[in-house]
Design an enzyme around this catalytic site. Structure first.
Site, short mmCIF file in Angstrom:
data_model
loop_
_atom_site.label_atom_id
_atom_site.label_comp_id
_atom_site.label_asym_id
_atom_site.label_seq_id
_atom_site.Cartn_x
_atom_site.Cartn_y
_atom_site.Cartn_z
N GLY A 114 -2.13 4.85 -3.68
CA GLY A 114 -2.61 3.56 -4.39
C GLY A 114 -1.77 2.51 -3.91
N GLY A 165 -6.59 0.21 5.54
CA GLY A 165 -5.80 -1.02 5.24
C GLY A 165 -6.49 -2.12 5.72
CG ASP A 166 -7.48 -2.94 9.40
OD1 ASP A 166 -6.48 -3.42 9.22
OD2 ASP A 166 -7.71 -2.01 10.49
CB SER A 175 -0.99 0.04 1.19
OG SER A 175 -0.29 -0.28 2.42
N GLY A 218 -0.52 4.54 0.43
CA GLY A 218 -1.32 5.58 0.85
C GLY A 218 -2.17 6.21 -0.39
#
Length: 309
Positions: free
Chosen positions: A226, A252-253, A221, A223
C-alpha cells in the site's frame, strides 16, 4: 484541464514470453506498443477518468511521430515540442512462467538549449489554461537538474498547482519549488533525505519532515503493502486488497492520475489517496501501463482501507 509533462517520452513496448532465458532465441507470444513515459501514462488514466487532459513535453524523430499518432488514436490531446534525435524505446519483458518482468530503457534524445527555452514558454501557456500540471519522469540529457523547480515556479505564477513525480537530483531540486504533491518510493525518500528509512516509523518521520518543508501531500508508495500518506500535517496508512497483478509497471503513474483527479474534484484528503490507490491497483490488472477501467477503479475504491497512522 490537467496538463501532464513528459520530458523523455517513449514508445512503451511490452513483450510477453513463456520463459525469459538468456543466450537463447525467444519467440514473442504477445506484443503491445503504445505511447509511453510516465506523464503519458498519467494522461491516459486521467482521460479514462473523464477529465480534460493535454500531454506535453518533448518528442523526436519517427518514434515521436508514433507517440503523437498513438495519442490521437486514443483521443488524448497533446502538445509536444519537436527536438532533434529520436524518442526512446522502453521494453518490458513479461515472463509468464516465472512471474518476472525485465525492463530495458533507452536514454532518449539530448535536448538543445533553444528547446528548453521553448519548453518554459509552452509550460507557462498550458499552466494558464490548467488547474494542475503534473511533471513526471526522468530528465533527458541536456536538461539541468533544477529544470523541474523552474517549471514548477512558472506553473504557480500562471495560476496552476504543480505535482512532481521524479527521483534523484531532479526530485531533490524540484522540492525547493514546493510542489503540491510528490510520490517517492521507499528508496527515493532515503536518498532524498540522506538517511535510512527501514521501518514505517522511519518513513513517517521522513514524510513529516517533507510536509514541514511546505509540501502538502507526500505519498510514499510501498508496492503491495500500500502506501503511507501525509496530507496537511496528518498521516494515513493505505491498505490494498489482494489483486491478481498482471503487470505493475505504470501503477505509480495511475495512482498519481487518480490523486490529481480527486484533488480537482474536491475529494477529502483520505478519499483522495484512496482513489489514487484504486487507480494504481487497477493498472496492475493490465499488461499495458496506464490502463484502467472505471468498473475496476470503483470496485477497488470501495475495498481499499485508509486509516489514521
Amino acid at each position: 484541464m490537467i496538463t501532464t509533462v513528459t520530458l523523455n517520452a517513449a514508445i512503451d513496448k511490452t513483450y510477453t514470453v513463456s520463459s525469459f532465458e538468456m543466450n537463447r532465441v525467444l519467440r514473442i507470444g504477445e506484443m503491445i506498443a503504445v505511447a509511453g513515459g510516465k506523464g503519458v501514462n498519467v494522461a491516459r488514466v486521467v482521460h479514462t477518468l473523464g477529465e480534460p487532459v493535454t500531454a506535453a513535453g518533448f518528442a523526436a524523430g519517427f518514434n515521436g511521430q508514433f507517440i503523437r499518432q498513438s495519442l490521437d488514436e486514443e483521443g488524448i490531446g497533446h502538445d509536444f515540442i519537436e527536438v532533434p534525435g529520436e524518442s526512446r524505446l522502453c521494453l518490458t519483458v513479461l515472463d509468464t512462467q516465472n512471474g518476472t518482468q525485465t525492463e530495458l530503457l533507452e536514454p532518449g534524445p539530448r535536448i538543445p538549449p533553444p528547446s528548453l527555452e521553448e519548453l518554459k514558454s509552452r509550460i507557462a501557456s498550458l499552466a494558464a489554461a490548467s488547474t494542475h500540471v503534473c511533471f513526471s519522469g526522468s530528465l533527458p540529457a541536456g536538461c539541468p537538474a533544477d529544470l523541474y523547480a523552474e517549471l514548477i515556479r512558472l506553473t504557480r505564477l500562471a495560476g496552476a498547482e504543480a505535482v512532481l513525480d521524479a527521483s534523484g537530483d531532479a526530485l531533490a531540486a524540484g522540492l525547493e519549488a514546493r510542489p503540491l504533491l510528490i510520490k517517492p518510493n521507499e528508496h527515493e525518500i532515503e536518498r532524498l533525505l540522506g538517511r535510512a528509512a527501514s521501518s514505517d516509523e522511519d518513513l513517517a518521520g521522513c514524510i513529516r519532515e517533507l510536509m514541514g518543508r511546505g509540501i502538502r501531500h507526500v505519498i510514499v508508495s510501498l508496492g503491495g503493502r500500500g502506501a503511507l500518506a501525509g496530507s496537511g500535517g496528518r498521516l494515513r496508512r493505505v491498505q490494498l486488497p489482494p489483486v491478481a497483478a498482471v503487470n505493475p509497471v505504470g501503477s505509480g503513474d495511475a495512482m498519481v492520475a487518480g490523486m490529481i483527479t480527486a484533488i480537482r474534484r474536491g475529494f477529502s484528503d483520505a478519499d483522495m489517496v484512496r482513489f489514487g490507490a484504486a487507480c494504481g491497483s487497477a493498472n496492475a490488472l493490465h499488461a499495458q501501463a496506464g490502463v484502467v477501467t472505471m468498473e475496476e477503479v470503483e470496485r477497488l475504491h470501495r475495498e481499499i482501507r485508509v486509516t489514521d497512522y
